[in-house]
Design an enzyme around this catalytic site. Structure first.
Site, PDB file in Angstrom:
ATOM      1  N   SER A  22       0.865  -1.144   0.135  1.00  0.00           N
ATOM      2  CA  SER A  22      -0.039  -0.081   0.010  1.00  0.00           C
ATOM      3  C   SER A  22       0.803   1.252   0.068  1.00  0.00           C
ATOM      4  O   SER A  22       0.182   2.363   0.350  1.00  0.00           O
ATOM      5  CB  SER A  22      -0.814   0.025   1.217  1.00  0.00           C
ATOM      6  OG  SER A  22      -1.682  -1.177   1.367  1.00  0.00           O
ATOM      7  N   THR A  61      -0.204   1.683   4.462  1.00  0.00           N
ATOM      8  CA  THR A  61      -0.213   3.181   4.378  1.00  0.00           C
ATOM      9  C   THR A  61       0.263   3.731   5.582  1.00  0.00           C
ATOM     10  O   THR A  61      -0.411   3.673   6.518  1.00  0.00           O
ATOM     11  CB  THR A  61      -1.551   3.499   3.703  1.00  0.00           C
ATOM     12  OG1 THR A  61      -1.580   2.912   2.410  1.00  0.00           O
ATOM     13  CG2 THR A  61      -1.311   4.774   3.779  1.00  0.00           C
ATOM     14  N   THR A 110       1.523   6.958   0.551  1.00  0.00           N
ATOM     15  CA  THR A 110       0.611   5.782  -0.024  1.00  0.00           C
ATOM     16  C   THR A 110       0.904   5.551  -1.359  1.00  0.00           C
ATOM     17  O   THR A 110       0.995   6.536  -2.101  1.00  0.00           O
ATOM     18  CB  THR A 110      -0.704   6.043   0.388  1.00  0.00           C
ATOM     19  OG1 THR A 110      -1.497   4.860   0.256  1.00  0.00           O
ATOM     20  CG2 THR A 110      -1.269   7.344  -0.252  1.00  0.00           C
ATOM     21  N   ARG A 131      -6.420   8.903 -10.640  1.00  0.00           N
ATOM     22  CA  ARG A 131      -6.823   9.160  -9.000  1.00  0.00           C
ATOM     23  C   ARG A 131      -5.941   9.595  -8.063  1.00  0.00           C
ATOM     24  O   ARG A 131      -4.591   8.996  -7.852  1.00  0.00           O
ATOM     25  CB  ARG A 131      -7.593   7.822  -8.744  1.00  0.00           C
ATOM     26  CG  ARG A 131      -8.513   7.770  -7.416  1.00  0.00           C
ATOM     27  CD  ARG A 131      -7.656   7.373  -6.266  1.00  0.00           C
ATOM     28  NE  ARG A 131      -8.342   7.346  -4.938  1.00  0.00           N
ATOM     29  CZ  ARG A 131      -7.876   6.983  -3.827  1.00  0.00           C
ATOM     30  NH1 ARG A 131      -6.641   6.998  -3.725  1.00  0.00           N
ATOM     31  NH2 ARG A 131      -8.701   7.028  -2.807  1.00  0.00           N
ATOM     32  N   THR A 171      -6.326   7.059   7.255  1.00  0.00           N
ATOM     33  CA  THR A 171      -5.974   6.168   6.317  1.00  0.00           C
ATOM     34  C   THR A 171      -7.184   5.606   6.095  1.00  0.00           C
ATOM     35  O   THR A 171      -8.375   5.637   6.536  1.00  0.00           O
ATOM     36  CB  THR A 171      -4.958   5.053   6.960  1.00  0.00           C
ATOM     37  OG1 THR A 171      -4.806   4.028   6.197  1.00  0.00           O
ATOM     38  CG2 THR A 171      -5.734   4.393   8.310  1.00  0.00           C
ATOM     39  N   GLY A 172      -7.517   4.863   4.834  1.00  0.00           N
ATOM     40  CA  GLY A 172      -8.519   4.285   4.497  1.00  0.00           C
ATOM     41  C   GLY A 172      -9.228   4.795   3.332  1.00  0.00           C
ATOM     42  O   GLY A 172      -8.351   5.548   2.492  1.00  0.00           O
TER      43      GLY A 172
HETATM   44  N1  ASP Z   1      -5.931   6.824   2.192  1.00  0.00           N
HETATM   45  C1  ASP Z   1      -5.606   6.231   0.854  1.00  0.00           C
HETATM   46  C2  ASP Z   1      -6.106   6.617  -0.370  1.00  0.00           C
HETATM   47  O1  ASP Z   1      -7.265   6.870  -0.220  1.00  0.00           O
HETATM   48  C3  ASP Z   1      -5.184   4.834   1.036  1.00  0.00           C
HETATM   49  C4  ASP Z   1      -5.075   4.084   2.454  1.00  0.00           C
HETATM   50  O2  ASP Z   1      -4.775   4.703   3.349  1.00  0.00           O
HETATM   51  O3  ASP Z   1      -4.867   3.018   2.170  1.00  0.00           O
HETATM   52  O4  ASP Z   1      -5.467   6.800  -1.252  1.00  0.00           O
END
Ligand code: ASP
Length: 333
Positions: free
Chosen positions: A90, A192, A210, A220, A243-244
Protein backbone atom coordinates in the site's frame (compact mmCIF):
# COMPACT_ATOMS: atom_id res chain seq x y z
CA UNK A 1 -23.87 11.35 23.44
CA UNK A 2 -26.43 10.52 20.81
CA UNK A 3 -23.83 10.38 18.10
CA UNK A 4 -21.75 8.08 20.18
CA UNK A 5 -24.66 5.69 20.66
CA UNK A 6 -25.24 5.75 16.94
CA UNK A 7 -21.65 4.95 16.26
CA UNK A 8 -21.72 2.02 18.60
CA UNK A 9 -24.91 0.68 17.09
CA UNK A 10 -23.23 0.87 13.72
CA UNK A 11 -20.65 -1.48 15.20
CA UNK A 12 -17.85 0.99 15.41
CA UNK A 13 -15.25 -0.10 17.85
CA UNK A 14 -12.02 1.22 19.19
CA UNK A 15 -8.80 0.84 17.36
CA UNK A 16 -6.04 -1.43 18.47
CA UNK A 17 -3.08 0.39 19.85
CA UNK A 18 0.21 -1.31 20.26
CA UNK A 19 3.23 0.29 21.72
CA UNK A 20 6.86 0.12 20.95
CA UNK A 21 8.94 -2.92 20.46
CA UNK A 22 6.62 -5.77 21.26
CA UNK A 23 6.00 -8.26 18.47
CA UNK A 24 2.65 -7.90 16.77
CA UNK A 25 1.73 -11.31 15.66
CA UNK A 26 -1.80 -11.58 16.92
CA UNK A 27 -4.64 -9.25 17.60
CA UNK A 28 -4.92 -10.20 21.26
CA UNK A 29 -2.06 -7.83 21.96
CA UNK A 30 -4.03 -4.74 21.07
CA UNK A 31 -5.64 -2.27 23.38
CA UNK A 32 -8.85 -0.50 22.51
CA UNK A 33 -8.43 3.20 22.31
CA UNK A 34 -10.82 3.78 25.16
CA UNK A 35 -8.03 2.53 27.38
CA UNK A 36 -6.00 5.60 26.54
CA UNK A 37 -7.25 8.28 28.87
CA UNK A 38 -7.00 11.91 27.90
CA UNK A 39 -4.57 12.47 30.74
CA UNK A 40 -2.57 9.70 32.26
CA UNK A 41 -0.14 11.81 34.18
CA UNK A 42 2.57 9.60 32.71
CA UNK A 43 2.80 11.11 29.27
CA UNK A 44 6.20 12.29 28.13
CA UNK A 45 7.82 13.64 25.01
CA UNK A 46 8.96 12.71 22.49
CA UNK A 47 6.19 10.63 20.99
CA UNK A 48 5.63 9.06 17.61
CA UNK A 49 2.45 7.37 16.50
CA UNK A 50 1.62 5.81 13.15
CA UNK A 51 -1.29 4.17 11.40
CA UNK A 52 -1.19 0.40 11.10
CA UNK A 53 1.28 -2.20 12.20
CA UNK A 54 4.43 -0.46 11.03
CA UNK A 55 6.93 -1.31 13.72
CA UNK A 56 10.13 -0.88 11.79
CA UNK A 57 9.06 2.51 10.52
CA UNK A 58 7.94 3.74 13.92
CA UNK A 59 11.07 2.38 15.59
CA UNK A 60 13.18 4.27 13.08
CA UNK A 61 11.35 7.51 13.80
CA UNK A 62 11.76 6.87 17.52
CA UNK A 63 15.53 6.39 17.10
CA UNK A 64 15.77 9.69 15.29
CA UNK A 65 13.82 11.42 18.07
CA UNK A 66 16.07 9.80 20.67
CA UNK A 67 19.06 11.35 18.94
CA UNK A 68 17.52 14.74 19.69
CA UNK A 69 16.65 15.42 16.07
CA UNK A 70 13.50 17.18 14.91
CA UNK A 71 10.08 15.62 14.52
CA UNK A 72 10.33 16.46 10.80
CA UNK A 73 13.50 14.37 10.44
CA UNK A 74 11.85 11.56 12.38
CA UNK A 75 8.78 11.59 10.15
CA UNK A 76 10.78 11.46 6.95
CA UNK A 77 13.09 8.70 8.18
CA UNK A 78 10.19 6.64 9.54
CA UNK A 79 8.06 6.90 6.42
CA UNK A 80 11.04 6.01 4.23
CA UNK A 81 11.33 2.64 5.96
CA UNK A 82 7.86 1.64 4.86
CA UNK A 83 8.30 3.10 1.39
CA UNK A 84 11.33 0.88 0.85
CA UNK A 85 9.59 -2.24 2.11
CA UNK A 86 8.79 -4.28 -0.99
CA UNK A 87 6.45 -6.55 0.98
CA UNK A 88 4.09 -3.70 1.84
CA UNK A 89 1.55 -3.33 -0.96
CA UNK A 90 0.00 0.00 0.00
CA UNK A 91 3.01 2.29 -0.11
CA UNK A 92 6.16 2.94 -2.11
CA UNK A 93 8.06 0.03 -3.64
CA UNK A 94 5.71 -2.91 -4.19
CA UNK A 95 2.57 -0.78 -3.95
CA UNK A 96 -0.38 -2.22 -5.84
CA UNK A 97 -0.83 -0.44 -9.18
CA UNK A 98 -3.77 1.36 -10.72
CA UNK A 99 -6.03 -0.58 -13.07
CA UNK A 100 -3.61 0.01 -15.95
CA UNK A 101 -0.70 -1.49 -14.05
CA UNK A 102 1.06 1.74 -13.07
CA UNK A 103 2.26 2.26 -9.49
CA UNK A 104 1.43 5.87 -8.61
CA UNK A 105 2.33 7.37 -5.27
CA UNK A 106 0.92 10.19 -3.14
CA UNK A 107 2.67 11.69 -0.12
CA UNK A 108 2.84 14.81 1.98
CA UNK A 109 4.75 16.20 4.91
CA UNK A 110 4.02 19.12 7.23
CA UNK A 111 6.31 20.87 9.70
CA UNK A 112 5.98 22.83 12.91
CA UNK A 113 5.74 26.14 11.07
CA UNK A 114 2.67 25.03 9.17
CA UNK A 115 4.64 24.53 5.98
CA UNK A 116 3.56 21.72 3.74
CA UNK A 117 4.83 19.86 0.70
CA UNK A 118 3.22 17.12 -1.35
CA UNK A 119 3.55 15.00 -4.43
CA UNK A 120 0.59 13.41 -6.16
CA UNK A 121 0.49 10.76 -8.85
CA UNK A 122 4.28 10.35 -8.70
CA UNK A 123 5.76 7.38 -10.57
CA UNK A 124 9.12 5.61 -10.56
CA UNK A 125 10.46 7.21 -7.38
CA UNK A 126 10.67 5.09 -4.24
CA UNK A 127 10.62 7.85 -1.64
CA UNK A 128 7.75 10.27 -2.29
CA UNK A 129 7.94 11.50 1.31
CA UNK A 130 11.42 12.86 0.64
CA UNK A 131 10.34 14.44 -2.62
CA UNK A 132 7.43 16.04 -0.72
CA UNK A 133 9.90 17.46 1.78
CA UNK A 134 11.95 18.89 -1.06
CA UNK A 135 8.84 20.47 -2.57
CA UNK A 136 8.24 22.11 0.80
CA UNK A 137 11.80 23.24 1.37
CA UNK A 138 13.17 23.93 -2.12
CA UNK A 139 10.25 25.28 -4.13
CA UNK A 140 7.74 28.11 -3.72
CA UNK A 141 4.92 25.56 -4.26
CA UNK A 142 3.14 23.06 -2.06
CA UNK A 143 2.05 20.31 -4.48
CA UNK A 144 3.72 18.86 -7.55
CA UNK A 145 1.87 16.29 -9.65
CA UNK A 146 2.64 13.49 -12.07
CA UNK A 147 5.37 14.05 -14.64
CA UNK A 148 6.30 17.40 -13.14
CA UNK A 149 6.81 15.82 -9.74
CA UNK A 150 8.89 13.05 -11.29
CA UNK A 151 11.00 15.52 -13.23
CA UNK A 152 11.59 17.55 -10.05
CA UNK A 153 12.58 14.38 -8.20
CA UNK A 154 15.06 13.36 -10.90
CA UNK A 155 16.54 16.85 -11.01
CA UNK A 156 16.88 16.71 -7.22
CA UNK A 157 18.98 13.54 -7.47
CA UNK A 158 16.42 10.78 -6.86
CA UNK A 159 17.05 7.59 -8.84
CA UNK A 160 14.31 6.28 -11.14
CA UNK A 161 13.14 2.80 -10.27
CA UNK A 162 10.47 0.35 -11.42
CA UNK A 163 8.21 0.09 -8.37
CA UNK A 164 6.00 -2.74 -9.62
CA UNK A 165 7.29 -5.87 -7.91
CA UNK A 166 6.60 -9.36 -9.18
CA UNK A 167 4.13 -9.99 -6.34
CA UNK A 168 2.18 -6.82 -7.07
CA UNK A 169 2.19 -7.49 -10.81
CA UNK A 170 0.77 -10.96 -10.18
CA UNK A 171 -1.91 -9.56 -7.86
CA UNK A 172 -2.87 -7.06 -10.56
CA UNK A 173 -3.00 -9.78 -13.25
CA UNK A 174 -5.29 -11.78 -11.01
CA UNK A 175 -7.51 -8.78 -10.36
CA UNK A 176 -7.82 -8.22 -14.12
CA UNK A 177 -9.45 -11.64 -14.49
CA UNK A 178 -12.63 -10.11 -13.08
CA UNK A 179 -14.42 -7.79 -15.47
CA UNK A 180 -15.91 -5.68 -12.69
CA UNK A 181 -14.36 -2.30 -11.87
CA UNK A 182 -14.25 -2.27 -8.10
CA UNK A 183 -11.14 -0.71 -6.63
CA UNK A 184 -10.09 -2.21 -3.37
CA UNK A 185 -9.41 -0.54 -0.07
CA UNK A 186 -7.59 -2.68 2.41
CA UNK A 187 -9.51 -3.11 5.61
CA UNK A 188 -6.81 -5.00 7.50
CA UNK A 189 -3.10 -5.77 7.24
CA UNK A 190 -2.44 -2.43 5.75
CA UNK A 191 0.73 -0.43 5.60
CA UNK A 192 -0.15 3.01 4.26
CA UNK A 193 1.50 5.29 6.74
CA UNK A 194 0.19 8.38 8.39
CA UNK A 195 2.72 9.33 11.05
CA UNK A 196 2.71 12.05 13.71
CA UNK A 197 5.62 12.97 15.96
CA UNK A 198 6.47 15.46 18.67
CA UNK A 199 10.14 15.98 19.40
CA UNK A 200 11.76 16.81 22.73
CA UNK A 201 11.30 20.52 22.00
CA UNK A 202 7.56 19.96 21.78
CA UNK A 203 7.40 20.62 18.04
CA UNK A 204 4.96 18.60 15.97
CA UNK A 205 5.38 17.27 12.43
CA UNK A 206 3.55 14.73 10.34
CA UNK A 207 3.71 12.77 7.12
CA UNK A 208 1.53 10.51 5.04
CA UNK A 209 2.58 8.25 2.17
CA UNK A 210 0.67 5.74 0.07
CA UNK A 211 0.21 4.05 -3.27
CA UNK A 212 -3.48 4.73 -2.78
CA UNK A 213 -6.45 2.64 -3.62
CA UNK A 214 -5.43 -0.56 -5.39
CA UNK A 215 -6.56 -0.79 -9.05
CA UNK A 216 -7.89 2.76 -9.01
CA UNK A 217 -8.62 4.68 -12.22
CA UNK A 218 -5.56 6.25 -13.79
CA UNK A 219 -5.15 9.74 -12.38
CA UNK A 220 -7.00 9.11 -9.14
CA UNK A 221 -5.54 10.94 -6.14
CA UNK A 222 -6.68 10.18 -2.61
CA UNK A 223 -6.66 12.06 0.65
CA UNK A 224 -3.13 11.21 1.74
CA UNK A 225 -1.27 14.07 0.01
CA UNK A 226 -3.99 16.67 0.53
CA UNK A 227 -3.52 19.10 3.38
CA UNK A 228 -6.37 19.00 5.87
CA UNK A 229 -7.65 15.66 4.63
CA UNK A 230 -4.90 13.04 4.90
CA UNK A 231 -2.82 15.16 7.27
CA UNK A 232 -2.92 18.36 9.23
CA UNK A 233 -0.52 19.82 11.77
CA UNK A 234 -0.98 22.92 13.87
CA UNK A 235 1.95 23.27 16.23
CA UNK A 236 -0.19 25.20 18.72
CA UNK A 237 -2.78 22.46 18.95
CA UNK A 238 -1.75 19.06 17.59
CA UNK A 239 -1.89 16.92 14.50
CA UNK A 240 -4.03 14.29 12.83
CA UNK A 241 -3.69 11.90 9.94
CA UNK A 242 -5.89 9.43 8.12
CA UNK A 243 -5.91 6.09 6.43
CA UNK A 244 -8.58 4.19 4.54
CA UNK A 245 -10.90 5.21 1.75
CA UNK A 246 -9.56 8.60 0.76
CA UNK A 247 -12.72 9.76 -0.96
CA UNK A 248 -14.57 9.73 2.38
CA UNK A 249 -11.75 11.54 4.18
CA UNK A 250 -11.57 14.18 1.44
CA UNK A 251 -15.30 14.84 1.56
CA UNK A 252 -15.16 15.54 5.29
CA UNK A 253 -11.69 17.19 5.45
CA UNK A 254 -11.05 14.85 8.34
CA UNK A 255 -7.60 15.74 9.65
CA UNK A 256 -8.28 19.47 9.73
CA UNK A 257 -11.58 18.76 11.44
CA UNK A 258 -9.84 16.75 14.15
CA UNK A 259 -7.26 19.45 14.83
CA UNK A 260 -9.97 22.12 15.01
CA UNK A 261 -12.02 19.96 17.38
CA UNK A 262 -8.95 19.62 19.61
CA UNK A 263 -8.52 23.39 19.48
CA UNK A 264 -12.07 23.67 20.80
CA UNK A 265 -11.18 21.47 23.75
CA UNK A 266 -11.82 17.92 22.65
CA UNK A 267 -9.25 15.26 23.49
CA UNK A 268 -7.51 13.56 20.56
CA UNK A 269 -9.70 10.53 21.18
CA UNK A 270 -12.95 12.49 21.20
CA UNK A 271 -11.91 14.38 18.09
CA UNK A 272 -11.12 11.18 16.15
CA UNK A 273 -14.47 9.70 17.16
CA UNK A 274 -16.33 12.81 16.03
CA UNK A 275 -14.58 12.77 12.63
CA UNK A 276 -15.47 9.11 12.10
CA UNK A 277 -19.03 9.91 13.18
CA UNK A 278 -19.30 12.52 10.43
CA UNK A 279 -18.43 9.90 7.81
CA UNK A 280 -20.78 7.32 9.24
CA UNK A 281 -23.63 9.81 9.38
CA UNK A 282 -23.25 10.56 5.65
CA UNK A 283 -23.14 6.96 4.46
CA UNK A 284 -25.99 4.47 4.26
CA UNK A 285 -23.56 1.59 4.09
CA UNK A 286 -20.20 1.55 5.76
CA UNK A 287 -19.60 -2.14 5.44
CA UNK A 288 -17.43 -1.96 2.33
CA UNK A 289 -14.87 0.55 3.43
CA UNK A 290 -12.61 1.47 6.29
CA UNK A 291 -11.40 4.83 7.54
CA UNK A 292 -9.13 5.29 10.54
CA UNK A 293 -7.72 8.40 12.18
CA UNK A 294 -4.95 9.01 14.66
CA UNK A 295 -4.30 12.26 16.48
CA UNK A 296 -1.91 13.77 18.96
CA UNK A 297 -2.26 16.99 20.91
CA UNK A 298 0.40 19.44 22.02
CA UNK A 299 0.74 17.63 25.36
CA UNK A 300 1.58 14.30 23.73
CA UNK A 301 -1.83 12.75 24.38
CA UNK A 302 -2.97 10.49 21.56
CA UNK A 303 -6.21 9.14 20.20
CA UNK A 304 -7.36 6.89 17.41
CA UNK A 305 -10.61 5.61 15.98
CA UNK A 306 -11.85 3.70 12.97
CA UNK A 307 -15.09 2.62 11.38
CA UNK A 308 -14.37 -1.08 11.73
CA UNK A 309 -12.26 -3.23 13.97
CA UNK A 310 -8.93 -4.32 12.60
CA UNK A 311 -7.22 -0.95 12.49
CA UNK A 312 -3.83 -0.94 14.15
CA UNK A 313 -1.81 1.88 15.56
CA UNK A 314 1.86 1.70 16.43
CA UNK A 315 3.18 4.07 19.01
CA UNK A 316 6.40 4.85 20.85
CA UNK A 317 6.26 7.00 23.94
CA UNK A 318 8.08 6.66 27.21
CA UNK A 319 6.16 5.97 30.34
CA UNK A 320 7.32 8.64 32.77
CA UNK A 321 7.84 6.12 35.52
CA UNK A 322 9.33 3.19 33.70
CA UNK A 323 11.00 4.88 30.77
CA UNK A 324 10.07 1.91 28.70
CA UNK A 325 8.25 2.56 25.45
CA UNK A 326 7.52 -1.07 24.82
CA UNK A 327 5.31 -1.33 27.89
CA UNK A 328 3.24 1.72 27.36
CA UNK A 329 -0.42 1.04 26.53
CA UNK A 330 0.36 -2.54 25.72
CA UNK A 331 -2.61 -4.08 27.49
CA UNK A 332 -5.12 -6.60 26.33
CA UNK A 333 -8.51 -5.25 25.33
N1 ASP B 1 -6.05 6.88 2.12
C1 ASP B 1 -5.39 6.28 1.00
C2 ASP B 1 -6.08 6.69 -0.27
O1 ASP B 1 -7.29 6.76 -0.31
C3 ASP B 1 -5.33 4.81 1.03
C4 ASP B 1 -5.02 4.16 2.30
O2 ASP B 1 -4.90 4.74 3.36
O3 ASP B 1 -4.90 2.97 2.22
O4 ASP B 1 -5.40 6.86 -1.25
Amino acid sequence: MKRRTFIQNASLTGIGVVAGASALSCKEEVTVTENIPATTGGITLPVVVATWNVHDATAKAWDVLQQGKSSLDAIEAGCMVEEANAEGQSVGLGGLPDRDGNVTLDACIMNRDGNYGAVVYLQNIKHPISVARKVMEDTPHVILAGKGAEQFALESGFEPEDLLTEASRKAWEKWKETSEYKPVINIENHDTIGMLAIDSNGDIAGGCTTSGLAYKMAGRVGDSPIIGSGLFIDNEVGGATATGLGEEVLKTVGSFLIVELMRQGKSPQEACEEAIGRIVAKNDSIKDFQVGYIAVNKHGETGSYSIHEGFWVTKYQNDKNENNPSDFYNKKP
